[in-house]
Enzyme design. Structure first.
Site, PDB file in Angstrom:
ATOM      1  N   HIS A 195    -144.930  51.575  13.257  1.00 51.90           N
ATOM      2  CA  HIS A 195    -144.998  52.066  14.634  1.00 51.90           C
ATOM      3  C   HIS A 195    -144.032  53.203  15.002  1.00 51.90           C
ATOM      4  O   HIS A 195    -144.207  53.832  16.036  1.00 51.90           O
ATOM      5  CB  HIS A 195    -144.940  50.903  15.649  1.00 51.90           C
ATOM      6  CG  HIS A 195    -143.594  50.278  15.804  1.00 51.90           C
ATOM      7  ND1 HIS A 195    -143.185  49.711  16.989  1.00 51.90           N
ATOM      8  CD2 HIS A 195    -142.572  50.109  14.928  1.00 51.90           C
ATOM      9  CE1 HIS A 195    -141.976  49.226  16.841  1.00 51.90           C
ATOM     10  NE2 HIS A 195    -141.578  49.439  15.616  1.00 51.90           N
ATOM     11  N   HIS A 196    -143.020  53.473  14.137  1.00 52.37           N
ATOM     12  CA  HIS A 196    -142.160  54.630  14.427  1.00 52.37           C
ATOM     13  C   HIS A 196    -142.695  55.932  13.820  1.00 52.37           C
ATOM     14  O   HIS A 196    -142.260  57.016  14.212  1.00 52.37           O
ATOM     15  CB  HIS A 196    -140.745  54.407  13.875  1.00 52.37           C
ATOM     16  CG  HIS A 196    -140.012  53.293  14.544  1.00 52.37           C
ATOM     17  ND1 HIS A 196    -139.849  53.235  15.912  1.00 52.37           N
ATOM     18  CD2 HIS A 196    -139.409  52.178  14.038  1.00 52.37           C
ATOM     19  CE1 HIS A 196    -139.173  52.123  16.222  1.00 52.37           C
ATOM     20  NE2 HIS A 196    -138.902  51.471  15.111  1.00 52.37           N
ATOM     21  N   ALA A 197    -143.614  55.811  12.849  1.00 50.64           N
ATOM     22  CA  ALA A 197    -144.082  57.019  12.151  1.00 50.64           C
ATOM     23  C   ALA A 197    -144.800  57.942  13.133  1.00 50.64           C
ATOM     24  O   ALA A 197    -145.715  57.529  13.845  1.00 50.64           O
ATOM     25  CB  ALA A 197    -145.013  56.641  11.004  1.00 50.64           C
TER      26      ALA A 197
END
Lengths: 714, 714
Positions: A195-197
């Site tokens: 989810h941070h990509a």
């Protein structure tokens, strides 16, 4: 350790489930379904090869938190609990044909294709990850060391690309199986997380953003049946990548519960200030407005009370109004009790209850994809609670009940509600958009002070005291009122107080307040009344809590910070001292500090050498207690101990916090007394008689003339 | 009809399940349970003999709504949907041993014992029901005819006692099977219903109160595991009997959603005025305070939006805070779409969602007991939706979304919240208990009018006009303000307006309003400003909406009823006319009516022969439109058509309701124009220029002196 043996077994079994067997699965699913989705099994996606993504830069620190054992540990826990069958696949098929909900149905992970990944990522980002495969260990090690710095916070290894393909492919297969109705719901135990990509770069342990990829693929493959998707992200960190990928997309609603802490918690504020962060006001753009809901906690330490309240008050109402066709949980378990990185206290039963609530959406089409979470025990037990709930287990009875919602969190939820109100019917009433009212709106603060002035002038002929200021603001217009003839009074009561409290019950629908059912609570007037009748001159200084002018239309103007407030108050009380009180011939000067404004008492005493002319100090305090001491006057502290009376609410921390208790006992904050009442108005009513008596005893001047003086004033 | 055949079959099968087979059931349940309650089957209790309770007094009217076919129809629907196995019991056991959730497990009903019934009923009530068995058909017929009258609303028949014993016994067995953990959850298809039956008398189709009996028996048999019980009653009628039996009991939380309609809907107000009814303020007594939650709708016509909002905002938060060990639904299906008696619109998917939410409580221990519901199709489909959900079927995706909550219902929910706030943390903020604030509280209405007076007096030197009244109330103190020298003005603007609107965002936690974030909206001041600058004399009359004095501490004081308001307004405007305006030498008098107070314009025109002295009337209306006509002056109506300008919000019913549209076109309400704005303040801003121009065109006096006159005033 028998852990090795277990994982070897798993490894063999987890990779050799072939297509034929999966086809068989589809067959029997058609057989048993009898139009009851509740009879379909819950899926689980796991592939041992995802453990192969490991840090090439293994240094002296034992383990990176994003540890390969994370997925293995969860799978082992599912097996131990009897949710995943450990025998042969043929046997499993036989069992599931008869008892579909007894075990989870195994979903095979596969490599995601470049085309799938590029639904949300740039080709150059894909290539960058792919190139990791061509690097030498040495190159990877250097890259890892470099990437570990700052906001990128990433490691890479020899098999990172391969694991990342499987992780994204696992998410795709899991979501597709649910979206297409082949399975009731499913859990993808995958890593690396996603989810941070960002669309063009890896970040925060994440290479490809698994959930958005899976969501996009589902939307493309089932354009009607899977038009609207809710991504619910309960990872303790904000899913910046997911947010940004769908920021303008009306068909993907992203709701994230995370610690925001004013941008101090990872991932914090983006390097590119044009990009939105995890703050509450980031609601999406263009057609995507309102399709981004950030529930950003002000600090770590949140638990079941906060999460369940957020679900009840925000998540579920908005989700029902959005009415998705598919729900995907970005399920990090780092808000779980026991996760040190997260520092929160969400229990497994709470995860079960949140899952159960989400199961009411989209006809039960719910896919869970693992994100972060670093305490092996905490993530396993949390994931187990989620999986059991997916399989139809009733969410556990919480023996001790749900802990109450903290006030700070309640305020955040109220702010989220207000922020989202323009986009969601269920969130109204919300923000007051005062701009649209134009000139015809008056801040109630000014209305009330205007009224107070009218009453004080009618009753006691009080008039505004001239205060020279660098700039004159409307809120300060009637700030200081004095009784007439004050310059010749022998007794003066100087009241420094907060604005009156307002209590009102607003209309649920449109946020209007019925003036008939709203009340201004003002504990000060009774004291003015008494003082005035007993021959005191009275100075009444109203200190607004808000000092930002010109009038700010932002309804959530932060309260003046301590330093600014202190400066403002000092300027005011010192001006009054220097230009008025110091020049008067007062024998008995009493200070009365009320609420936050009681700061004024402290700054007067510490900034002017006035203690010898003051007969006593009374304070009513609900907030911070303040020591009164001076570097230039060593006696001030002792003087204050003997000449003050400080009422503090009985539930104030100073009666329970050991450090504060010690200070209270040493009279560091003056003579502090507990009050049985809670609000300022009620405290002032409660102790009125006591204060009068105390003041009476300390009077230096003779008291006889009191009544006469009052007559003079009339 | 093949219905007969079906029911005969059922009859045979439903009664001959013997104890031995039930014991077997227990055995396998132990076998399969593997500590997963989700793998236990859902139970169903049905006994064909409950159909035998029928009206001895069969008259010309075809069917009593409480029709024996009700239970049969539900059971048939379950069978048709494949939830209930239609083969032999031996076969069923074999299937369930392998696939426990495929079919419902049959719970045998039995006669409740006298001891069980007398846990909540008096022995004499039991005896009264039992004696029905000894009566002749003739006696029963007479009794039925008599009991059918009024609030008792009951019929009896030859087998009523027998059926009532089975109904109560069925409820007991159903609840016990769930409470003890033998079954996951269960549905009792029973009749006669129970929830109206009082401890000492039958009532409203009910003989014994099945659910309270079952609840009491469970509490007695499992004192620890089943200490706290939630009874959720979604029958469209209030369950007076249940409420009264547990009114002082802290361990039974009774929540009822029902139509209350100010006591006009059955069961309405009890004959004994000491007994509580279904109104919101009936919260329980003594230790039971807060353990009774009445969500009484103001009218019929409620649907999914209202029921789901009630669950989200009230039922689930309170239920979670109560944290019961067992949940029983008193499941009448007469709020279902299609039930004529209920007149509401709850759909089967909504029943599924409500059931799903309740399944999150008490570790899933949920027992459903049938109460009312009279449309055979509606009750079957609703019950089916509930049963499917109990069996683990995901609640259906509501394709069209949830309809929005009606404003009237939203207000009721807000009132319930306020009423329950003292007893439930999750319901705070709630009511403002102004009594505890004593003298230091001032109604904001008075604060605001005081401020307005200050502003108007500062800006335009306006002064209060003397109004002689029978009694002088504080709210009227500054009611009418006038510009100086009004008696010699040639142009006068007489404004009759509502108090300013208040918009505020209250603190979620304690209901305080931050004055900095609260705004008083006053559209009138701009008009005063313009009029004053253009040589008009201005009379500004503020008409409070509330006229109950001395100050009433009830925070939900109803708005003044139409008649009282009319009298008050008439008294005021006629006084101003008779004592002031009539005596002045005004050439141009304009009336400006704002909000509800626009009533004043009408009563002045209809009560005084003044139209020839009035140059024009402008009104801003958000509420009722009012025709202006007079019995004594036939020309008034025509005059008003040509001399008025009435702005009405664009979403007002007068633009859509055919009757009103007709009247608007006939100018029955004057010259009505739609406004794009919604609130009064915004409407007044929007049309300010238009109004000025209109007034300018109608001026009879020359306009030149305007500026000078203003100068005079200064």
């Amino acid at each position: 350790m028998d852990q090795t043996e277990d994982s070897n077994q798993a490894s063999k079994e987890d990779t050799d489930m072939n297509v034929e067997e999966t086809e068989k699965g589809k067959e029997w699913m058609e057989l048993i379904s009898v139009k009851r989705r509740g009879l379909l099994p819950t899926g689980v996606c796991y592939d041992d090869r995802m453990k192969l993504h490991a840090n090439a830069d293994f240094g002296p620190i034992p383990h990176h938190p994003e540890d390969p054992r994370r997925v293995e540990e969860i799978m082992k826990t599912f097996k131990k609990a009897g949710l995943v069958f450990t025998g042969s696949d043929t046997e499993l098929l036989d069992i599931l044909r008869l008892t579909p909900i007894r075990y989870m149905w195994r979903i095979a992970a596969r490599d995601a294709t470049k085309q799938e990944i590029c639904t949300v990522h740039t080709a150059s980002h894909y290539d960058w990850v792919q190139e990791l495969s061509d690097m030498s260990t040495n190159q990877l090690r250097k890259l890892s060391a470099k990437l570990d710095q700052g906001r990128a916070s990433l490691y890479v290894g020899a098999m990172s690309y391969e694991a990342a393909l499987l992780s994204a492919g696992g998410a795709i297969e899991t979501c597709k199986a649910v979206a297409s109705g082949q399975l009731k719901n499913a859990f993808a135990i995958i890593r690396p997380p996603g989810h941070h990509a960002e669309y063009d770069s890896p970040m925060g342990f994440c290479l490809f953003n698994n959930v958005p990829i899976a969501a996009k693929v589902c939307q493309l493959e089932y354009p009607t049946a899977c038009r609207k998707i809710l991504i619910l992200d309960w990872d303790v960190h904000h899913g910046n990548g997911v947010q940004n990928m769908f920021y303008q997309d009306p068909n993907v609603l992203y709701i994230s519960l995370h610690v925001y802490a004013n941008g101090d918690f990872y991932p914090g504020k983006p390097d590119n200030p044009m990009l939105p962060d995890g703050d509450l006001d980031k609601v999406g753009e263009g057609l995507g407005k309102g399709r981004n809901v950030n529930i950003g906690w002000p600090a770590q330490g949140m638990g079941d009370g906060e999460y369940l309240a957020a679900f009840q008050k925000i998540v579920m109402p908005i989700a029902h109004e959005f009415n998705p066709n598919l729900v995907i949980i970005s399920a990090g378990f780092d808000a779980a009790d026991g996760d040190e990185l997260g520092g929160c206290f969400v229990t497994p039963p709470c995860y079960a209850h949140m899952t159960h609530m989400l199961m009411s959406l989209a006809g039960g089409k719910l896919a869970v994809c693992l994100e972060g979470g670093y305490n092996l025990k905490a993530i396993s037990q949390s994931a187990l609670a989620v999986a059991r709930t997916l399989m139809g287990e009733p969410p556990p009875h919480m023996e001790m009940g749900i802990p109450p919602l903290s006030k700070e969190a309640a305020k955040v939820l109220a702010r989220v509600q207000a922020t989202q109100a323009p986009y969601w019917e269920c969130m109204r009433p919300g923000v007051i958009d005062i701009q649209e009212y134009g000139d015809s709106a008056t801040r109630l603060h000014d209305v009330i002070r205007g009224y107070q002035r009218q009453v004080l002038s009618q009753k006691y002929s009080m008039v505004p005291l001239f205060i020279q200021r660098e700039a004159l603001f409307k809120s300060f217009e009637n700030q200081v009122l004095v009784t007439p003839g004050i310059q010749s009074k022998r007794k003066v009561l100087f009241i420094i107080h907060d604005p009156p409290e307002l209590h009102a019950m607003p209309n649920l629908v449109d946020n209007t307040v019925d003036p008939h059912n709203a009340f201004a609570l003002d504990g000060v007037t009774n004291y003015v009344d008494w003082a005035s009748k007993n021959g005191f001159g009275v100075i009444d200084a109203n200190v607004p809590l808000y000092i930002t002018h010109p009038e700010d239309i932002e309804p959530f103007t932060p309260r003046a910070d301590e330093k600014t407030l202190q400066n403002q108050v000092r300027e005011l009380v010192c001006y009054i001292w220097d230009n008025y009180l110091q020049l008067y011939d007062v024998e008995d000067l009493f200070l009365l500090g009320v609420g936050n404004a009681y700061l004024g008492v402290k700054v007067l005493l510490t900034n002017r050498d006035c203690k010898d002319r003051i007969s006593g100090v009374v304070n009513f305090v609900t907030g911070n207690l303040r020591p009164v001491k001076s570097e230039t006057d060593p006696d001030l502290s002792a003087w204050y101990k003997h000449n003050s009376l400080v009422f503090v609410t009985a539930n104030h921390a100073c009666w329970s916090d050991p450090d504060l208790v010690k200070k209270v006992n040493k009279r560091r904050f003056g003579r502090v007394k507990p009050s049985p009442q809670a609000g300022l108005g009620r405290m002032m009513d409660e102790h009125a008689a006591e204060v009068r008596e105390w003041i009476g005893e300390r009077l230096r001047s003779s008291d006889e003339e009191g009544g006469d003086t009052t007559e003079d004033d009339k």
